[in-house]
Design a protein around this motif. Structure first.
Motif, PDB file in Angstrom:
ATOM      1  N   GLU A 237       0.813  -1.205   0.000  1.00  0.00           N
ATOM      2  CA  GLU A 237       0.000   0.000   0.000  1.00  0.00           C
ATOM      3  C   GLU A 237       0.852   1.262   0.000  1.00  0.00           C
ATOM      4  O   GLU A 237       1.774   1.420   0.795  1.00  0.00           O
ATOM      5  CB  GLU A 237      -0.920   0.018   1.220  1.00  0.00           C
ATOM      6  N   ASP A 238       0.516   2.166  -0.881  1.00  0.00           N
ATOM      7  CA  ASP A 238       1.203   3.449  -0.972  1.00  0.00           C
ATOM      8  C   ASP A 238       0.443   4.485  -0.152  1.00  0.00           C
ATOM      9  O   ASP A 238      -0.717   4.277   0.227  1.00  0.00           O
ATOM     10  CB  ASP A 238       1.274   3.888  -2.437  1.00  0.00           C
ATOM     11  N   ILE A 239       1.081   5.607   0.157  1.00  0.00           N
ATOM     12  CA  ILE A 239       0.331   6.709   0.759  1.00  0.00           C
ATOM     13  C   ILE A 239      -0.475   7.406  -0.330  1.00  0.00           C
ATOM     14  O   ILE A 239      -0.089   7.414  -1.495  1.00  0.00           O
ATOM     15  CB  ILE A 239       1.276   7.708   1.472  1.00  0.00           C
ATOM     16  N   ARG A 240      -1.588   7.965   0.073  1.00  0.00           N
ATOM     17  CA  ARG A 240      -2.474   8.598  -0.904  1.00  0.00           C
ATOM     18  C   ARG A 240      -1.968   9.994  -1.277  1.00  0.00           C
ATOM     19  O   ARG A 240      -1.209  10.615  -0.543  1.00  0.00           O
ATOM     20  CB  ARG A 240      -3.890   8.682  -0.340  1.00  0.00           C
TER      21      ARG A 240
ATOM     22  N   GLU B  11       1.226  15.787   1.933  1.00  0.00           N
ATOM     23  CA  GLU B  11       1.597  16.986   2.680  1.00  0.00           C
ATOM     24  C   GLU B  11       1.498  16.776   4.176  1.00  0.00           C
ATOM     25  O   GLU B  11       2.193  17.431   4.960  1.00  0.00           O
ATOM     26  CB  GLU B  11       0.699  18.158   2.254  1.00  0.00           C
ATOM     27  N   ASP B  12       0.617  15.857   4.608  1.00  0.00           N
ATOM     28  CA  ASP B  12       0.369  15.671   6.036  1.00  0.00           C
ATOM     29  C   ASP B  12       1.349  14.705   6.687  1.00  0.00           C
ATOM     30  O   ASP B  12       1.619  14.795   7.876  1.00  0.00           O
ATOM     31  CB  ASP B  12      -1.055  15.154   6.265  1.00  0.00           C
ATOM     32  N   VAL B  13       1.832  13.750   5.906  1.00  0.00           N
ATOM     33  CA  VAL B  13       2.732  12.751   6.482  1.00  0.00           C
ATOM     34  C   VAL B  13       4.050  13.411   6.864  1.00  0.00           C
ATOM     35  O   VAL B  13       4.704  14.049   6.036  1.00  0.00           O
ATOM     36  CB  VAL B  13       2.980  11.601   5.485  1.00  0.00           C
ATOM     37  N   VAL B  14       4.424  13.273   8.127  1.00  0.00           N
ATOM     38  CA  VAL B  14       5.629  13.944   8.621  1.00  0.00           C
ATOM     39  C   VAL B  14       6.896  13.284   8.088  1.00  0.00           C
ATOM     40  O   VAL B  14       7.732  13.914   7.461  1.00  0.00           O
ATOM     41  CB  VAL B  14       5.651  13.944  10.162  1.00  0.00           C
ATOM     42  N   SER B  15       7.027  11.983   8.284  1.00  0.00           N
ATOM     43  CA  SER B  15       8.272  11.326   7.896  1.00  0.00           C
ATOM     44  C   SER B  15       8.064   9.820   7.825  1.00  0.00           C
ATOM     45  O   SER B  15       7.514   9.222   8.753  1.00  0.00           O
ATOM     46  CB  SER B  15       9.387  11.664   8.893  1.00  0.00           C
ATOM     47  N   ILE B  16       8.508   9.209   6.728  1.00  0.00           N
ATOM     48  CA  ILE B  16       8.464   7.754   6.592  1.00  0.00           C
ATOM     49  C   ILE B  16       9.807   7.285   6.045  1.00  0.00           C
ATOM     50  O   ILE B  16      10.223   7.696   4.969  1.00  0.00           O
ATOM     51  CB  ILE B  16       7.333   7.308   5.649  1.00  0.00           C
ATOM     52  N   MET B  17      10.482   6.458   6.820  1.00  0.00           N
ATOM     53  CA  MET B  17      11.787   5.916   6.428  1.00  0.00           C
ATOM     54  C   MET B  17      12.724   7.006   5.904  1.00  0.00           C
ATOM     55  O   MET B  17      13.267   6.892   4.799  1.00  0.00           O
ATOM     56  CB  MET B  17      11.626   4.827   5.363  1.00  0.00           C
ATOM     57  N   PRO B  18      12.973   8.055   6.663  1.00  0.00           N
ATOM     58  CA  PRO B  18      13.787   9.160   6.146  1.00  0.00           C
ATOM     59  C   PRO B  18      15.259   8.824   5.957  1.00  0.00           C
ATOM     60  O   PRO B  18      15.980   9.591   5.321  1.00  0.00           O
ATOM     61  CB  PRO B  18      13.616  10.235   7.223  1.00  0.00           C
ATOM     62  N   CYS B  19      15.700   7.672   6.493  1.00  0.00           N
ATOM     63  CA  CYS B  19      17.116   7.289   6.378  1.00  0.00           C
ATOM     64  C   CYS B  19      17.335   6.069   5.497  1.00  0.00           C
ATOM     65  O   CYS B  19      18.467   5.580   5.394  1.00  0.00           O
ATOM     66  CB  CYS B  19      17.693   7.015   7.770  1.00  0.00           C
TER      67      CYS B  19
END
Length: 560
Positions: free
Chosen positions: A486-489, A494-502
């Motif tokens: 599943e991907d983010i919509r 704009e709302d998602v703060v951070s996902i796997m930033p590293c």
């Protein structure tokens, strides 16, 4: 093997070259003394006889001396008068050897038992020093720290060449001449027996009054601490009442003789790779001084006898297996000095009594354990799972074979330092995105996983998340039923703060039904490498160039 046209004979170094090498080491931390001590240093360099190791050894010795008097003492030492024609470098080594503390000298000489150029595991070496009584301390932990200090001392004076991994000395080696020097000093204290020699140990050798160590050697290419056996260890082993370290690893022995339990002073029993071993000796509780019990790679039929719970001084128990009507988790109750890595194999635990045993094991109180493997071989009820909570400062966790749908709460709530998580052959995945320190995540053969949704990332209902804040490597293997990630919509970006930033490394291997990667999600990561193997649909997508649109230009893609 292929032959050579020219032979290149290396000439000895010149005196000036020897001084250049010596001074590079000697003045590394005291450059201000270079001009004052240079003249003496050049005279010392002349005694190197053009040998680079001699220059390096003397440089290491002089590195800790900063007065003219100390350098003159090295120059005028009586050791230079030694008449050892076959070992020209020994006087240089004697100078450094004499600088060692007596305790460190003793530890160095013990290393004569190892073969030339063999890589010595530092943890194993320290345990052997401990078994010999060379490391004195109030506790095993302090003795191990002292052992590492001695290894560093020997490395600084060039007696050891060390292999450093992540700032931690992992192994060490001795140069050939250093090894010869150690054997020269120990002379007849060691017996080396060639296991390929049909003569074995002669009566003369067995009666040698000076030998203190027996080394069992195979074909001459290496010396190991283990015996080269076929199917059994002789019962006479029990007569060696002062034996401290026993390592019959990688042999086809079926069981150990009961006389092993007479070795009261035994500290280390190493049984790695003994795949035919059926059980440990029944009277193992008699080994009151046992500190290290390594029983990895035991067969499925192997059993652990009652009495193990009395060995409260154990610091290493590499593998423990529960059995219905046999070994129980409760046996671990008082083994609170355990540390390092531990593997626990768990059979069906679905009765009320199993809950009590799991609570008695008190894994969460064993703070010395840094890496834990939980392997499940059957149904385990949830209250047992909750009671199996590991210690909070765990660094590595392997979760294997769990067939439950729900996961215990501690998986996502109890670990502040967990860096490596491996999930294998389970029926589903827990929500791992909230593990704040996780750097590596490996996922193998999740049988019923067809859809990987946002709950895996820990995304909340309002769409805001900081998922996997330190994750660097994410790897999926053999998830054959997996079809969708599943991907983010669009409206969430704009709302998602951070996902796997590293995230730097993503591997998808043997996932033939996965249709696509989550583009919008991965577009937010600094991905350096994408490795896709044996995943037909994904490979086709990238071959058509449709899969590259979300990747940064620096990302390297491998498809095979």
């Amino acid at each position: 093997m292929m032959g050579s046209v020219d032979t290149h004979l290396l000439r000895p170094l010149s005196d000036s070259e020897c001084f250049a090498l010596l001074s590079q080491i000697a003045f590394e931390k005291q450059k201000e003394y270079h001009n004052i001590l240079e003249a003496i240093g050049r005279e010392i360099a002349k005694k190197c006889s053009g040998l680079p190791l001699a220059a390096k050894t003397l440089g290491s010795l002089l590195r800790f001396k900063d007065t003219v008097q100390e350098w003159n003492n090295v120059l005028s030492s009586e050791i230079w008068q030694m008449e050892i024609a076959e070992f020209e470098i020994f006087p240089h080594l004697y100078l450094s050897y004499n600088e060692l503390r007596p305790a460190v000298k003793r530890c160095f000489l013990y290393c004569a038992i190892f073969s030339i150029d063999s890589e010595i595991n530092v943890n194993t070496l320290i345990r052997m020093w401990m078994a010999q009584g060379f490391l004195l301390g109030e506790s095993a932990e302090k003795m191990e720290l002292k052992g590492r200090e001695y290894v560093q001392d020997l490395a600084m004076l060039s007696f050891f060449e060390v292999v450093d991994r992540s700032g931690h000395i992992f192994s060490c080696k001795m140069y050939r001449i250093i090894h010869d020097f150690a054997q020269f000093l120990t002379k007849s204290e060691y017996f080396i027996v060639d296991s390929t020699d049909d003569k074995g140990i002669t009566a003369k050798e067995a009666s040698c009054p000076y030998a203190r160590h027996l080394v069992w050697q195979d074909d001459g290419t290496r010396v190991n601490t283990c015996f080269n056996l076929l199917q059994e260890l002789s019962p006479v082993i029990g007569n060696l009442i002062h034996l401290r370290y026993l390592d019959p690893s990688y042999n086809s022995i079926g069981e150990l003789p009961i006389t092993v339990c007479d070795l009261y002073y035994l500290q280390s029993l190493i049984l790695e790779g003994c795949e035919y071993l059926s059980k440990l000796p029944e009277e193992i509780f008699k080994l009151k001084n046992l500190r290290y019990l390594v029983v990895s790679d035991m067969s499925d039929a192997a059993s652990i006898p009652q009495g193990l719970e009395k060995l409260t001084g154990l610091r290493t128990l590499s593998c423990f297996k529960t059995e219905r009507g046999g070994s129980s988790l409760g046996w671990l109750k008082n083994l609170n000095q355990l540390q390092g890595h531990m593997s626990i194999i768990i059979d069906n635990l679905n009765e009320e009594s199993d809950v009590i045993e799991a609570q008695n094991a008190a894994l969460k109180n064993k703070n010395g354990i840094r890496s834990l493997r939980l392997q499940f071989r059957g149904e385990v009820r949830m209250d047992v799972m909750e009671a199996l909570q590991p210690p909070p400062n765990l660094l590595g966790l392997v979760f294997e074979g769990y067939i439950g749908i729900e996961f215990p709460r501690w998986i996502t709530m109890s670990f502040n330092k967990l860096k490596v998580f491996k999930v294998s052959h389970c029926s589903s995945l827990p929500p791992l995105g909230n593990l704040q320190s996780l750097e590596e995540l490996y996922i193998w053969s999740i049988e019923n996983m067809k859809y990987l949704g946002r709950e895996f990332l820990g995304i909340t209902g309002d769409g805001r998340a900081i998922a996997f804040p330190k994750l660097k490597s994410l790897k999926f293997y053999s998830c054959e039923e997996w079809t969708e990630w599943e991907d983010i919509r669009v409206e969430e970006e704009e709302d998602v703060v951070s996902i796997m930033p590293c995230l730097q490394d993503l591997v998808v291997s043997e996932c033939p039904n996965l249709k696509a990667l989550p583009h919008r999600l991965l577009r937010r990561t600094p991905l350096d490498k994408l490795d896709i193997a044996s995943s037909v649909l994904l490979i086709e997508q990238f071959k058509s160039r449709g899969g590259y649109e979300f990747l940064s230009p620096r990302c390297r893609v491998l498809t095979w």
